[in-house]
Structures are given as structure tokens and as C-alpha cells.
Design a protein around this motif. Structure first.
Motif, PDB file in Angstrom:
ATOM      1  N   ASP A 263      -9.825  19.310  37.059  1.00 29.95           N
ATOM      2  CA  ASP A 263     -10.655  18.448  36.335  1.00 29.95           C
ATOM      3  C   ASP A 263     -10.861  17.222  37.201  1.00 29.95           C
ATOM      4  O   ASP A 263      -9.953  17.180  38.405  1.00 29.95           O
ATOM      5  N   THR A 264     -11.406  15.993  36.696  1.00 27.62           N
ATOM      6  CA  THR A 264     -11.518  14.977  37.526  1.00 27.62           C
ATOM      7  C   THR A 264     -10.460  14.231  38.023  1.00 27.62           C
ATOM      8  O   THR A 264     -10.417  13.842  39.171  1.00 27.62           O
TER       9      THR A 264
ATOM     10  N   ILE B  71     -18.183  18.615  38.299  1.00 29.54           N
ATOM     11  CA  ILE B  71     -17.037  17.964  37.874  1.00 29.54           C
ATOM     12  C   ILE B  71     -17.522  16.403  37.839  1.00 29.54           C
ATOM     13  O   ILE B  71     -18.114  15.904  38.786  1.00 29.54           O
TER      14      ILE B  71
END
Length: 131
Positions: free
Chosen positions: A85-86, A117
Motif C-alpha cells: 500500500d501507500t 497505488i
């Protein structure tokens, strides 16, 4: 870490969540070697390793001044098909910032764009600091 060690001495088998917390604790102390050791133990015990586990490991490596290891293990992490994820990519970009690895940071930003993303305020702040 005292409680973690007590668990082991008492014969209690920590689960992934406990290992994640222990690795995060290593990051606050800069104990990158211990974080790697815990990760290896998780792998040996076939515990579930998630993006949180990897993010905590990268935080520990960065805090311990081993940003180079963060960048070196990224291809292995990426091959394991964990949904990153980010927050993970931001931590990876911080590794690039610590090591002034501009080309690698550019590659990571490309990976984020290709993988759709989300780039958040933190991502842009790190990128601005890099370039």
C-alpha cells in the motif's frame, strides 16, 4: 521486547500480530538486526507476513541506518505477491531519500503509478525532498 522474550520462555508461541509489534518496537530502537532476525523466524515458522510486517521491517532498517537493505530486499518482497500500500511505498521512498537514491525513487514512483497505488501528501513530500 521483555514481554516478547517472556512469552517465548513460557512456551507461548507468538502469532503474526505479536511479531509485527516486536518488529515495530525494533524500529523505534534502531535494532535492525533484531528486526531481520524476527522476520526470519516468522518465515521459518510459516507465519503470515503482511504489508504491515514488511513496512515495520523497512522502518527498522531505515532507523538503524540500513536504508540500503530496505532497497535490496524490495524485489524479494515484491515477488511474494503481498499487496503493498501507500504507507509501504512511502517508507521505501524514505529509504531512497536517506540514501539519496534518486533513480530508484523515480522507479518506485513509476511502480506506484502503474499499480494505481495512491500517492498521498506524504508521498509528494518525500518526492519533493528527493528531487
Amino acid at each position: 521486547m521483555r514481554l516478547f522474550n517472556e512469552m517465548l520462555c513460557e512456551g507461548v508461541c507468538p502469532d503474526s500480530t505479536v511479531y509485527d509489534a516486536a518488529i515495530l518496537l525494533c524500529s523505534s530502537c534502531g535494532e535492525w538486526k533484531k528486526a531481520l532476525e524476527l522476520m526470519e523466524t516468522m518465515e521459518d515458522r510459516r507465519l503470515k507476513i503482511t504489508r504491515i510486517t514488511y513496512n515495520n521491517l523497512l522502518l527498522a532498517l531505515n532507523k538503524g541506518g540500513r536504508w540500503d537493505l530496505s532497497l535490496r530486499i524490495f524485489p524479494d518482497i515484491n515477488r511474494k505477491k503481498v499487496k503493498l500500500d501507500t504507507a509501504f511505498y512511502n517508507t521505501l521512498l524514505m529509504s531512497c531519500q536517506l540514501g539519496a537514491q534518486f533513480d530508484t525513487a523515480d522507479d518506485i514512483l513509476s511502480i506506484m503509478n502503474k499499480g494505481r497505488i495512491e500517492l498521498d501528501v506524504i508521498t509528494y513530500s518525500i518526492a519533493i525532498g528527493l528531487f
